[in-house]
Design an enzyme around this catalytic site. Structure first.
Site, PDB file in Angstrom:
ATOM      1  N   ARG A 199     -37.102 -14.802  36.631  1.00  0.00           N
ATOM      2  CA  ARG A 199     -37.417 -16.069  35.972  1.00  0.00           C
ATOM      3  C   ARG A 199     -38.538 -15.846  34.949  1.00  0.00           C
ATOM      4  O   ARG A 199     -39.345 -14.925  35.093  1.00  0.00           O
ATOM      5  CB  ARG A 199     -37.858 -17.113  36.992  1.00  0.00           C
ATOM      6  CG  ARG A 199     -36.783 -17.495  38.006  1.00  0.00           C
ATOM      7  CD  ARG A 199     -37.340 -18.489  39.023  1.00  0.00           C
ATOM      8  NE  ARG A 199     -36.317 -18.949  39.949  1.00  0.00           N
ATOM      9  CZ  ARG A 199     -36.029 -18.363  41.116  1.00  0.00           C
ATOM     10  NH1 ARG A 199     -36.710 -17.274  41.480  1.00  0.00           N
ATOM     11  NH2 ARG A 199     -35.078 -18.845  41.898  1.00  0.00           N
ATOM     12  N   LYS A 223     -40.355 -18.376  43.876  1.00  0.00           N
ATOM     13  CA  LYS A 223     -40.687 -19.768  44.188  1.00  0.00           C
ATOM     14  C   LYS A 223     -41.131 -19.845  45.642  1.00  0.00           C
ATOM     15  O   LYS A 223     -40.535 -19.226  46.518  1.00  0.00           O
ATOM     16  CB  LYS A 223     -39.459 -20.664  43.993  1.00  0.00           C
ATOM     17  CG  LYS A 223     -39.111 -20.953  42.541  1.00  0.00           C
ATOM     18  CD  LYS A 223     -37.922 -21.884  42.472  1.00  0.00           C
ATOM     19  CE  LYS A 223     -37.597 -22.258  41.040  1.00  0.00           C
ATOM     20  NZ  LYS A 223     -36.426 -23.167  40.971  1.00  0.00           N
ATOM     21  N   HIS A 294     -33.636 -18.860  30.842  1.00  0.00           N
ATOM     22  CA  HIS A 294     -32.783 -19.050  32.023  1.00  0.00           C
ATOM     23  C   HIS A 294     -31.347 -18.598  31.745  1.00  0.00           C
ATOM     24  O   HIS A 294     -30.647 -18.130  32.646  1.00  0.00           O
ATOM     25  CB  HIS A 294     -32.793 -20.514  32.463  1.00  0.00           C
ATOM     26  CG  HIS A 294     -32.198 -20.712  33.823  1.00  0.00           C
ATOM     27  ND1 HIS A 294     -32.867 -20.395  34.982  1.00  0.00           N
ATOM     28  CD2 HIS A 294     -30.980 -21.182  34.207  1.00  0.00           C
ATOM     29  CE1 HIS A 294     -32.102 -20.658  36.021  1.00  0.00           C
ATOM     30  NE2 HIS A 294     -30.954 -21.134  35.585  1.00  0.00           N
ATOM     31  N   ARG A 297     -31.090 -15.061  32.363  1.00  0.00           N
ATOM     32  CA  ARG A 297     -30.974 -14.856  33.812  1.00  0.00           C
ATOM     33  C   ARG A 297     -29.514 -15.009  34.256  1.00  0.00           C
ATOM     34  O   ARG A 297     -29.007 -14.216  35.052  1.00  0.00           O
ATOM     35  CB  ARG A 297     -31.887 -15.876  34.501  1.00  0.00           C
ATOM     36  CG  ARG A 297     -31.914 -15.847  36.012  1.00  0.00           C
ATOM     37  CD  ARG A 297     -33.055 -16.764  36.455  1.00  0.00           C
ATOM     38  NE  ARG A 297     -32.893 -17.276  37.812  1.00  0.00           N
ATOM     39  CZ  ARG A 297     -33.213 -16.599  38.897  1.00  0.00           C
ATOM     40  NH1 ARG A 297     -33.682 -15.369  38.785  1.00  0.00           N
ATOM     41  NH2 ARG A 297     -33.065 -17.131  40.087  1.00  0.00           N
ATOM     42  N   HIS A 320     -31.925 -16.620  45.100  1.00  0.00           N
ATOM     43  CA  HIS A 320     -31.377 -17.902  45.544  1.00  0.00           C
ATOM     44  C   HIS A 320     -31.486 -18.001  47.058  1.00  0.00           C
ATOM     45  O   HIS A 320     -31.032 -17.106  47.768  1.00  0.00           O
ATOM     46  CB  HIS A 320     -29.896 -18.024  45.141  1.00  0.00           C
ATOM     47  CG  HIS A 320     -29.685 -18.184  43.673  1.00  0.00           C
ATOM     48  ND1 HIS A 320     -28.459 -18.008  43.062  1.00  0.00           N
ATOM     49  CD2 HIS A 320     -30.548 -18.495  42.670  1.00  0.00           C
ATOM     50  CE1 HIS A 320     -28.580 -18.213  41.760  1.00  0.00           C
ATOM     51  NE2 HIS A 320     -29.838 -18.511  41.502  1.00  0.00           N
ATOM     52  N   TYR A 330     -21.180 -19.118  39.732  1.00  0.00           N
ATOM     53  CA  TYR A 330     -20.252 -18.061  39.336  1.00  0.00           C
ATOM     54  C   TYR A 330     -18.850 -18.301  39.874  1.00  0.00           C
ATOM     55  O   TYR A 330     -18.082 -17.364  40.082  1.00  0.00           O
ATOM     56  CB  TYR A 330     -20.803 -16.704  39.797  1.00  0.00           C
ATOM     57  CG  TYR A 330     -22.158 -16.439  39.186  1.00  0.00           C
ATOM     58  CD1 TYR A 330     -22.275 -16.035  37.860  1.00  0.00           C
ATOM     59  CD2 TYR A 330     -23.334 -16.666  39.902  1.00  0.00           C
ATOM     60  CE1 TYR A 330     -23.517 -15.840  37.277  1.00  0.00           C
ATOM     61  CE2 TYR A 330     -24.575 -16.467  39.328  1.00  0.00           C
ATOM     62  CZ  TYR A 330     -24.655 -16.050  38.009  1.00  0.00           C
ATOM     63  OH  TYR A 330     -25.880 -15.869  37.434  1.00  0.00           O
TER      64      TYR A 330
END
Length: 353
Positions: A199, A223, A294, A297, A320, A330
């Protein structure tokens, strides 16, 4: 030298900013933010504060029971007087409204959904604490989201982007003035984003000591504060080493000594600066695609999935927490792989006749 890491400093700044935002909300909101603090990031709490401000502005502007009141004078028990129909009106209000500067604000589906989600969390908290008798937010259905096409760079566009960073042939005369000074940094930064999928906040938070060339990895803060190592390949390594030769000649500003990527002012590069940098090069290469960090990414995730076919690996590398998030992004590629498998299994050998 700074005693706080980049992420600690950002958390400190966010906490101070949140305290200022809370002063403009009803007093009982402070209890809510203390209650959710252990399970939310400071950035999330700031977003909640902005969302709640919009809600309370709606109450004093649109509902008769709250008119002529100051937001800070609203009492918690008054929220028991609000009904589901009022919150449906709030959703309608969110589509088109005017802010404090009398500027029109348009919220699309995701913006409305986020604000309603904040309101649900807010009501749920006080309802569980038995400080509210009613929970009208629980009766509100979230707005339907129309899935957006995932924008990413094609393989040839990635090559063209990096070529443009190196050469700068199509930049404006003013941009070319800076290009000679920044192209090595810019190439290292974009190669890192495209080669690891990190990120933009993780990228600008990198320190010199976070790069491990021996093992080909970088230490980043995900995060929620989790610290992980992400590995990079030869192209990323070469670009970083070239940049470090230049970076070692820079005398940083006080408090920015550890930063990996510097701005022209010899300070840690900001998220906004990286966003502008990506936009500058990307709109030359692919003007019809709105490319952001992003999207780089997403480009990495797409390439990794095409190469490995392992959705769990992609989820892990991208950080994730739920693989379903990855599958959602995806899904089209998964369908492509399923179609390609239709002739992979042979039931009978071709007849010689």
């Amino acid at each position: 030298m700074s005693t706080l890491s980049y992420h600690e400093q950002k958390d400190r700044d966010n906490t101070i900013h949140l305290r200022q935002l809370i002063k403009g909300l009803p007093p009982f909101c402070a209890q809510f933010f203390r209650g959710i603090e252990p399970r939310t990031s400071s950035r999330t709490r700031i977003a909640y504060a902005y969302d709640l401000k919009v809600f309370f502005e709606f109450l004093v502007k649109e509902l008769p029971a709250f008119q002529n009141m100051q937001i800070t004078d609203i009492r918690l028990e008054q929220l028991d007087e609000i009904h589901a129909v009022d919150l449906e009106e709030f959703m309608e209000y969110l589509k088109y409204r005017f802010n404090d500067k009398n500027q029109e604000v348009i919220n699309k589906e995701r913006g409305i959904m986020r604000k309603i989600s904040t309101l649900k969390s807010f009501y749920n908290y006080f309802y569980r604490q038995e400080e509210l008798k009613n929970n009208p937010a629980a009766l509100i259905q979230m707005p339907k989201l129309h899935e957006k096409e995932i924008i990413r760079l094609d393989v040839d566009e990635v090559a063209l982007l990096l070529d443009e960073v190196e050469q700068g042939d199509r930049l404006t005369p003013k941009q070319k003035e800076y290009h000679a000074k920044t192209k090595t940094r810019d190439l290292a930064l974009l190669t890192l984003l495209l080669g690891t999928g990190i990120r933009v906040s993780e990228c600008v938070g990198l320190n010199l000591q976070d790069v491990d060339f021996k093992n080909g990895g970088i230490r980043i803060h995900r995060k929620g504060g989790k610290e992980v190592t992400v590995y990079f390949g030869r192209e990323v390594e070469d670009a970083l080493l070239d940049y470090l030769d230049q970076r070692n000649e820079i005398i940083p500003e006080t408090g920015h000594e550890d930063a990996l990527f510097f701005s022209m002012q010899n300070k840690r590069l900001s998220v906004r600066s990286v966003e502008n940098l990506v936009k500058k090069y990307a709109r030359i290469v692919t003007p019809l695609k709105k490319i952001t960090p992003h999207k780089l990414r997403s480009t990495y995730g797409t390439n990794l999935y095409r190469e490995t076919g392992d959705i769990y690996l992609v989820a892990d590398v991208l950080g994730h927490s739920d693989v379903n998030t990855t599958k959602k992004h995806y899904a089209a590629l998964e369908d492509e792989r399923r179609r390609s498998a239709r002739n992979a299994v042979r039931l009978r050998e071709d007849s010689p006749f």
